[in-house]
Design a protein around this motif. Structure first.
Motif, PDB file in Angstrom:
ATOM      1  N   ASN A   2       0.863  -1.184   0.000  1.00 12.15           N
ATOM      2  CA  ASN A   2       0.000   0.000   0.000  1.00 12.15           C
ATOM      3  C   ASN A   2       0.895   1.227   0.000  1.00 12.15           C
ATOM      4  OD1 ASN A   2       0.901   0.463   2.659  1.00 12.15           O
ATOM      5  ND2 ASN A   2      -0.684  -0.894   3.456  1.00 12.15           N
ATOM      6  N   ASP A   3       0.312   2.418   0.222  1.00  6.26           N
ATOM      7  CA  ASP A   3       1.115   3.650   0.148  1.00  6.26           C
ATOM      8  C   ASP A   3       2.200   3.689   1.220  1.00  6.26           C
ATOM      9  OD1 ASP A   3      -0.325   4.410  -1.981  1.00  6.26           O
ATOM     10  OD2 ASP A   3      -1.634   5.809  -0.900  1.00  6.26           O
ATOM     11  N   LEU A   4       1.916   3.056   2.362  1.00  8.12           N
ATOM     12  CA  LEU A   4       2.912   3.066   3.446  1.00  8.12           C
ATOM     13  C   LEU A   4       4.041   2.076   3.163  1.00  8.12           C
ATOM     14  CD1 LEU A   4       0.597   3.243   6.594  1.00  8.12           C
ATOM     15  CD2 LEU A   4       2.063   5.054   5.666  1.00  8.12           C
ATOM     16  N   HIS A   5       3.732   1.028   2.387  1.00  5.36           N
ATOM     17  CA  HIS A   5       4.738   0.010   2.089  1.00  5.36           C
ATOM     18  C   HIS A   5       4.849  -0.204   0.589  1.00  5.36           C
ATOM     19  CE1 HIS A   5       5.109  -1.140   6.298  1.00  5.36           C
ATOM     20  NE2 HIS A   5       3.802  -1.049   6.383  1.00  5.36           N
ATOM     21  N   PRO A   6       5.442   0.743  -0.127  1.00  5.87           N
ATOM     22  CA  PRO A   6       5.597   0.544  -1.568  1.00  5.87           C
ATOM     23  C   PRO A   6       6.535  -0.636  -1.823  1.00  5.87           C
ATOM     24  CG  PRO A   6       6.890   2.433  -0.836  1.00  5.87           C
ATOM     25  CD  PRO A   6       6.124   1.953   0.350  1.00  5.87           C
ATOM     26  N   ALA A   7       6.329  -1.343  -2.947  1.00  7.46           N
ATOM     27  CA  ALA A   7       7.199  -2.464  -3.278  1.00  7.46           C
ATOM     28  C   ALA A   7       8.626  -1.960  -3.411  1.00  7.46           C
ATOM     29  CB  ALA A   7       6.748  -3.115  -4.572  1.00  7.46           C
ATOM     30  N   ARG A   8       9.574  -2.656  -2.777  1.00  2.00           N
ATOM     31  CA  ARG A   8      10.973  -2.257  -2.877  1.00  2.00           C
ATOM     32  C   ARG A   8      11.732  -3.278  -3.714  1.00  2.00           C
ATOM     33  NH1 ARG A   8      15.918  -2.473  -0.103  1.00  2.00           N
ATOM     34  NH2 ARG A   8      15.278  -3.830   1.596  1.00  2.00           N
ATOM     35  N   THR A   9      12.657  -2.772  -4.513  1.00  2.00           N
ATOM     36  CA  THR A   9      13.493  -3.634  -5.340  1.00  2.00           C
ATOM     37  C   THR A   9      14.940  -3.265  -5.075  1.00  2.00           C
ATOM     38  OG1 THR A   9      11.767  -3.757  -7.015  1.00  2.00           O
ATOM     39  CG2 THR A   9      13.978  -4.303  -7.718  1.00  2.00           C
ATOM     40  N   ASP A  12      20.000  -4.997  -7.526  1.00  4.33           N
ATOM     41  CA  ASP A  12      20.100  -6.135  -8.445  1.00  4.33           C
ATOM     42  C   ASP A  12      18.754  -6.497  -9.048  1.00  4.33           C
ATOM     43  OD1 ASP A  12      22.993  -6.897  -7.788  1.00  4.33           O
ATOM     44  OD2 ASP A  12      22.056  -6.912  -5.803  1.00  4.33           O
ATOM     45  N   GLY A  13      17.728  -5.678  -8.768  1.00  5.57           N
ATOM     46  CA  GLY A  13      16.414  -5.942  -9.356  1.00  5.57           C
ATOM     47  C   GLY A  13      15.620  -7.011  -8.629  1.00  5.57           C
ATOM     48  N   ILE A  14      16.019  -7.318  -7.375  1.00  3.28           N
ATOM     49  CA  ILE A  14      15.328  -8.358  -6.612  1.00  3.28           C
ATOM     50  C   ILE A  14      14.258  -7.715  -5.740  1.00  3.28           C
ATOM     51  CG2 ILE A  14      15.583 -10.236  -4.952  1.00  3.28           C
ATOM     52  CD1 ILE A  14      18.620 -10.273  -5.815  1.00  3.28           C
ATOM     53  N   ARG A  15      13.032  -8.182  -5.882  1.00  2.00           N
ATOM     54  CA  ARG A  15      11.925  -7.613  -5.118  1.00  2.00           C
ATOM     55  C   ARG A  15      12.000  -8.046  -3.652  1.00  2.00           C
ATOM     56  NH1 ARG A  15       5.648  -7.191  -6.518  1.00  2.00           N
ATOM     57  NH2 ARG A  15       4.951  -6.659  -4.401  1.00  2.00           N
ATOM     58  N   ILE A  16      11.732  -7.083  -2.773  1.00  2.00           N
ATOM     59  CA  ILE A  16      11.633  -7.376  -1.336  1.00  2.00           C
ATOM     60  C   ILE A  16      10.153  -7.381  -0.959  1.00  2.00           C
ATOM     61  CG2 ILE A  16      12.287  -6.663   0.996  1.00  2.00           C
ATOM     62  CD1 ILE A  16      14.680  -7.441  -0.784  1.00  2.00           C
ATOM     63  N   TYR A  17       9.652  -8.535  -0.547  1.00  2.00           N
ATOM     64  CA  TYR A  17       8.251  -8.669  -0.167  1.00  2.00           C
ATOM     65  C   TYR A  17       8.070  -8.337   1.315  1.00  2.00           C
ATOM     66  CZ  TYR A  17       7.180 -10.797  -4.688  1.00  2.00           C
ATOM     67  OH  TYR A  17       7.001 -11.018  -6.035  1.00  2.00           O
ATOM     68  N   ASP A  18       6.793  -8.073   1.682  1.00  2.00           N
ATOM     69  CA  ASP A  18       6.441  -7.725   3.059  1.00  2.00           C
ATOM     70  C   ASP A  18       6.297  -8.975   3.920  1.00  2.00           C
ATOM     71  OD1 ASP A  18       6.334  -5.033   2.529  1.00  2.00           O
ATOM     72  OD2 ASP A  18       4.196  -5.082   2.002  1.00  2.00           O
ATOM     73  N   PRO A  19       6.438  -8.827   5.247  1.00  2.00           N
ATOM     74  CA  PRO A  19       6.214  -9.964   6.158  1.00  2.00           C
ATOM     75  C   PRO A  19       4.858 -10.633   5.919  1.00  2.00           C
ATOM     76  CG  PRO A  19       7.210  -8.164   7.368  1.00  2.00           C
ATOM     77  CD  PRO A  19       6.954  -7.635   5.981  1.00  2.00           C
ATOM     78  N   GLY A 207      12.657 -11.058   3.058  1.00  2.74           N
ATOM     79  CA  GLY A 207      11.623 -10.675   2.096  1.00  2.74           C
ATOM     80  C   GLY A 207      11.939 -11.070   0.665  1.00  2.74           C
ATOM     81  N   MET A 208      13.125 -11.646   0.426  1.00  2.83           N
ATOM     82  CA  MET A 208      13.418 -12.192  -0.909  1.00  2.83           C
ATOM     83  C   MET A 208      12.786 -13.576  -1.022  1.00  2.83           C
ATOM     84  SD  MET A 208      17.416 -11.242  -1.586  1.00  2.83           S
ATOM     85  CE  MET A 208      17.939  -9.545  -1.912  1.00  2.83           C
TER      86      MET A 208
END
Ligand code: MF3
Ligand code: CO
Ligand code: CO
Length: 271
Positions: A2-9, A12-19, A207-208
């Motif tokens: 959501n707005d508080l937790h935008p997707a982070r990459t 190296d282009g690896i997405r960090i997912y939320d808990p 989160g990877m």
């Protein structure tokens, strides 16, 4: 997200997912693993790989999930079934399994948008000693790779753990195929190599989400792809094995999303 937790990459282009995303991966991973559990008793001499695949497709549908492989780059089946010297991406067919055949069944499902990808080895009938050694080494190499998954380690650490173990048993790691990031998509960065050097490559962060899926050959590492554009085989016709888990990096280590609910992941430990 959501707005508080935008997707982070990462860089190296690896997405960090939320808990909170671990629950989605767990559900998808567990469905794929349960389906692999349920086909185990059907892997016997005389059954066709096409019949096993149909069983898998029916189970995916019965669960209200989707197959990630049907329609993927033109692939038409709910599983890849790779027999004996087939390294990966074996196409289910009307060919019957014979006594002593070893095979990998690889299933990827989509549950609520999350991808669960896992594969393991099976045996039709009596398991030969050489094949048993190959299966044991391949399984244990995957688990050694997974043991290297924790924040601060690198992808090179994972590959190194797998490669050194396999080569200490005088077998070969396939270098033509690799694991991959996954999550909301099937295949994402990074390429997860099953060989490597300690400390090299991207640093693991909580989160990877990715797969580790080493392919190991009794003979040489080289592969070739058949005219069907999918089936990869060993060039020297030697036996090949593979195991695959989908995992997530946690604050202090790893969560394996695709653990077998029935503890059937390894076919020969249970014999
Ligand atoms: N499940 C395989 C993997 O581990 C990919 C199979 S793609 C297919 O990445 F199209 F061949 F099914
Ligand atoms: Co995979
Ligand atoms: Co797979």
């Amino acid at each position: 997200m959501n707005d508080l937790h935008p997707a982070r990459t990462t860089k190296d282009g690896i997405r960090i997912y939320d808990p909170a995303d671990f629950a989605g991966m767990h559900a998808a991973g567990q469905l794929a693993a349960r389906i692999l559990d349920e086909v185990a008793s059907h892997v016997v001499p005389g059954v066709t790989t096409g019949a096993l695949d149909q069983m898998i497709e029916d189970k995916v549908n019965a669960a209200g999930a989707k197959s990630a492989t049907i329609g993927y780059k033109g692939y038409k089946h709910a599983s890849c079934i790779s027999v004996n010297h087939v390294v990966c991406h074996g196409i289910p067919s009307d060919k019957k399994l014979k006594d002593g055949d070893i095979l990998n069944i690889d299933v990827t499902v989509i549950v609520d948008g999350w991808f669960g990808d896992t594969s393991r080895m099976y045996v039709a009938g009596k398991l030969a000693r050489k094949a048993e050694r190959l299966i044991n080494v391949t399984h244990d190499s995957l688990m050694r790779g997974i043991a290297a998954v924790k924040p601060g380690n690198t992808f090179g650490d994972i590959g190194h753990a797998i490669q050194t173990f396999v080569e200490s048993h005088r077998m070969s790691v396939v270098t033509d195929f690799c694991g991959h990031g996954l999550g909301r998509v099937f295949h994402a960065p990074p390429n997860v190599l099953h060989y490597g050097k300690p400390g090299v490559g991207a640093v693991l962060e909580p989160g990877m989400f990715f797969t580790i899926e080493p392919m190991v050959n009794l003979g040489r590492a080289e592969t070739k792809t058949l005219a069907d554009d999918w089936t990869a085989v060993t060039r020297d016709k030697s036996l090949s094995a593979q195991f695959e888990h989908s995992v997530g990096v946690t604050e202090d280590g790893v969560e394996i999303f695709t653990l077998s609910p029935g503890d059937l992941f390894h076919p020969t430990y249970e014999r």
